[in-house]
Design an enzyme around this catalytic site. Structure first.
Site, PDB file in Angstrom:
ATOM      1  N   ILE A  11      30.529  35.169  44.374  1.00 52.73           N
ATOM      2  CA  ILE A  11      31.587  35.341  43.372  1.00 52.73           C
ATOM      3  C   ILE A  11      32.442  36.553  43.717  1.00 52.73           C
ATOM      4  O   ILE A  11      33.672  36.465  43.766  1.00 52.73           O
ATOM      5  CB  ILE A  11      30.987  35.477  41.957  1.00 52.73           C
ATOM      6  CG1 ILE A  11      30.342  34.158  41.528  1.00 52.73           C
ATOM      7  CG2 ILE A  11      32.052  35.918  40.957  1.00 52.73           C
ATOM      8  CD1 ILE A  11      29.468  34.261  40.276  1.00 52.73           C
ATOM      9  N   PHE A  14      34.954  36.203  46.666  1.00 55.22           N
ATOM     10  CA  PHE A  14      36.180  35.439  46.449  1.00 55.22           C
ATOM     11  C   PHE A  14      37.055  36.018  45.352  1.00 55.22           C
ATOM     12  O   PHE A  14      38.280  35.896  45.415  1.00 55.22           O
ATOM     13  CB  PHE A  14      35.864  33.959  46.192  1.00 55.22           C
ATOM     14  CG  PHE A  14      35.524  33.247  47.458  1.00 55.22           C
ATOM     15  CD1 PHE A  14      36.514  32.926  48.372  1.00 55.22           C
ATOM     16  CD2 PHE A  14      34.212  32.950  47.767  1.00 55.22           C
ATOM     17  CE1 PHE A  14      36.201  32.309  49.565  1.00 55.22           C
ATOM     18  CE2 PHE A  14      33.887  32.324  48.965  1.00 55.22           C
ATOM     19  CZ  PHE A  14      34.894  31.999  49.866  1.00 55.22           C
ATOM     20  N   GLU A  15      36.465  36.646  44.363  1.00 56.74           N
ATOM     21  CA  GLU A  15      37.272  37.232  43.289  1.00 56.74           C
ATOM     22  C   GLU A  15      37.948  38.524  43.747  1.00 56.74           C
ATOM     23  O   GLU A  15      39.063  38.817  43.339  1.00 56.74           O
ATOM     24  CB  GLU A  15      36.414  37.505  42.051  1.00 56.74           C
ATOM     25  CG  GLU A  15      35.908  36.263  41.355  1.00 56.74           C
ATOM     26  CD  GLU A  15      37.001  35.412  40.735  1.00 56.74           C
ATOM     27  OE1 GLU A  15      38.123  35.903  40.511  1.00 56.74           O
ATOM     28  OE2 GLU A  15      36.733  34.224  40.478  1.00 56.74           O
ATOM     29  N   GLY A  16      37.262  39.285  44.591  1.00 50.34           N
ATOM     30  CA  GLY A  16      37.781  40.595  44.973  1.00 50.34           C
ATOM     31  C   GLY A  16      37.710  41.538  43.780  1.00 50.34           C
ATOM     32  O   GLY A  16      37.462  41.115  42.658  1.00 50.34           O
ATOM     33  N   ARG A 131      37.109  28.987  49.276  1.00 47.12           N
ATOM     34  CA  ARG A 131      36.078  29.183  48.251  1.00 47.12           C
ATOM     35  C   ARG A 131      35.279  27.903  48.029  1.00 47.12           C
ATOM     36  O   ARG A 131      34.050  27.929  47.991  1.00 47.12           O
ATOM     37  CB  ARG A 131      36.721  29.638  46.936  1.00 47.12           C
ATOM     38  CG  ARG A 131      35.711  29.940  45.853  1.00 47.12           C
ATOM     39  CD  ARG A 131      36.379  30.443  44.585  1.00 47.12           C
ATOM     40  NE  ARG A 131      35.412  30.937  43.637  1.00 47.12           N
ATOM     41  CZ  ARG A 131      35.612  31.963  42.824  1.00 47.12           C
ATOM     42  NH1 ARG A 131      36.763  32.615  42.862  1.00 47.12           N
ATOM     43  NH2 ARG A 131      34.680  32.342  41.977  1.00 47.12           N
TER      44      ARG A 131
END
Length: 143
Positions: A11, A14-16, A131
């Protein structure tokens, strides 16, 4: 079932991490690791707050995923689905062919549905394509 450190890392990757609020690709105000609830322009947070928000959101989504998935899941499958739900929400999973196939115990068919969820605002996004490929790989035990 709970989300593992490996799932949380997926998570986060991909979210950063953004400590100042911003609008995502479809205009939703976002901060931290993709938190959207109660976020508006000009907000700032600390690393610790971002971490807490992430864990709170995961804790909120875990029971929702648990209710939706009616079949046994291994840890990789759970983590992949949690990453999906974290990004798209439980309602999208709930109405998806991915979930229908999963609950019919067609794990391979369910895995093949991940790549279909690569659009935002009707546009294919490279980040979402990556993702979904990573979620699919994790779901299949390859990550």
């Amino acid at each position: 079932m709970r989300t593992s450190p490996k799932g949380i890392s997926l998570i986060k990757s991909f979210e950063g991490l953004r400590l100042k609020s911003y609008q995502d690709s479809v205009g939703v105000w976002t901060i931290g690791y993709g938190a959207t609830r109660g976020i508006g322009p000009g907000m700032t947070i600390t690393n610790e707050q971002a971490e807490r928000m992430l864990m709170n959101d995961i804790a909120r989504f875990e029971p929702e995923l648990d209710k939706l998935a009616k079949v046994p899941l291994n840890q990789n499958q759970w983590d992949a689905l949690m990453c999906f739900v974290y990004n798209l929400g439980a309602a999208n999973l709930g109405s998806s062919t991915l979930l229908k196939l999963l609950n019919a115990k067609d794990y391979t068919g369910a895995a093949e549905q991940f790549p279909r969820w690569n659009k935002a605002g009707g546009q294919v996004l490279a980040g979402l394509t990556k993702r979904r490929a990573a979620e699919r790989a994790m779901f299949l035990g390859a990550a």
